[in-house]
Design a protein around this motif. Structure first.
Motif, PDB file in Angstrom:
ATOM      1  N   THR A 163      14.305  41.025  50.381  1.00  0.00           N
ATOM      2  CA  THR A 163      14.031  41.742  49.146  1.00  0.00           C
ATOM      3  C   THR A 163      15.321  42.288  48.558  1.00  0.00           C
ATOM      4  OG1 THR A 163      12.874  43.646  48.184  1.00  0.00           O
ATOM      5  CG2 THR A 163      13.513  43.821  50.487  1.00  0.00           C
ATOM      6  N   ASP A 164      15.358  42.404  47.234  1.00  0.00           N
ATOM      7  CA  ASP A 164      16.499  43.023  46.574  1.00  0.00           C
ATOM      8  C   ASP A 164      16.428  44.543  46.644  1.00  0.00           C
ATOM      9  OD1 ASP A 164      17.562  40.571  45.846  1.00  0.00           O
ATOM     10  OD2 ASP A 164      16.458  40.507  43.964  1.00  0.00           O
ATOM     11  N   ASP A 211      15.847  48.226  48.564  1.00  0.00           N
ATOM     12  CA  ASP A 211      16.107  48.723  49.910  1.00  0.00           C
ATOM     13  C   ASP A 211      14.845  49.367  50.470  1.00  0.00           C
ATOM     14  OD1 ASP A 211      15.927  51.267  48.757  1.00  0.00           O
ATOM     15  OD2 ASP A 211      18.094  51.515  48.648  1.00  0.00           O
TER      16      ASP A 211
END
Length: 202
Positions: free
Chosen positions: A153-154, A156
């Motif tokens: 995933t981009d 956090d």
């Protein structure tokens, strides 16, 4: 006289009285619940309440523990039992829709709602700490999947955890305003479309 026979035995079921207090705090919140409200709901006099539970703040602290043990374990269970963070989140959002609208309980989540408008810094801090602990558990589970390469995933882990926590808080408040289980289940499903995650191939 031995210590086991000193004093008068309590003439009420402590666990049952505590459950009634928990439900009252859950329904009304800490600030709006008076000692008179509590004694009426618990079926005991003020002297018995103070003797068995201490002051209102101490009773509330025990009520919060009771809520967590009896009604608030579904998030931790999902995180522990599901194979991925995504599966756990999907499960506890769906279960939250059911838990927050149970016909036999006040709606919503005590930890999310009982501190609204409180003037007690101690109460507000305790509830905030519990919410932050839950967010921490979600964040750790997400981070573990990221570290293992299960979750790509981009975003956090902290951002994803905050997103899910915000959805849960909104569902809790909506249930107190009358949203049904079916409506909240649709919200839970829609929220998962915002779960920016893919499973890597191979």
């Amino acid at each position: 006289m031995s210590t086991s026979t000193r004093g008068r035995p309590r003439s009420f079921d402590r666990a049952a009285a505590l459950d009634k207090a928990t439900r009252l705090f859950w329904a009304r919140g800490y600030e709006a619940t008076s000692i008179g409200d509590l004694t009426a709901a618990m079926g005991i006099g003020a002297p018995s309440l103070y003797a068995a539970f201490g002051d209102k703040a101490t009773l509330f602290s025990e009520a919060v523990q009771t809520f967590g043990a009896q009604y608030g374990q579904f998030i931790a269970r999902a995180l522990a039992e599901e194979p991925t963070a995504e599966a756990a989140v999907r499960r506890f959002l769906r279960e939250g829709a059911a838990e927050y609208t149970r016909p036999d309980c006040p709606h919503g989540c005590l930890v999310m709602s009982a501190g609204v408008n409180t003037t007690s810094g101690e109460v507000a801090d305790m509830l905030r700490g519990l919410r932050e602990r839950n967010l921490g558990l979600i964040r750790e589970r997400i981070q573990a999947d990221i570290d293992a390469g299960v979750l790509v995933t981009d975003a956090d882990a902290a951002t994803l955890a905050t997103y899910i926590g915000t959805v849960m808080q909104g569902m809790s408040h909506a249930s107190r305003d009358g949203a049904s289980r079916a409506e909240l289940e649709k919200v839970a499903e829609l929220a998962m479309h915002g779960w920016v995650a893919t499973t890597p191939e191979g």
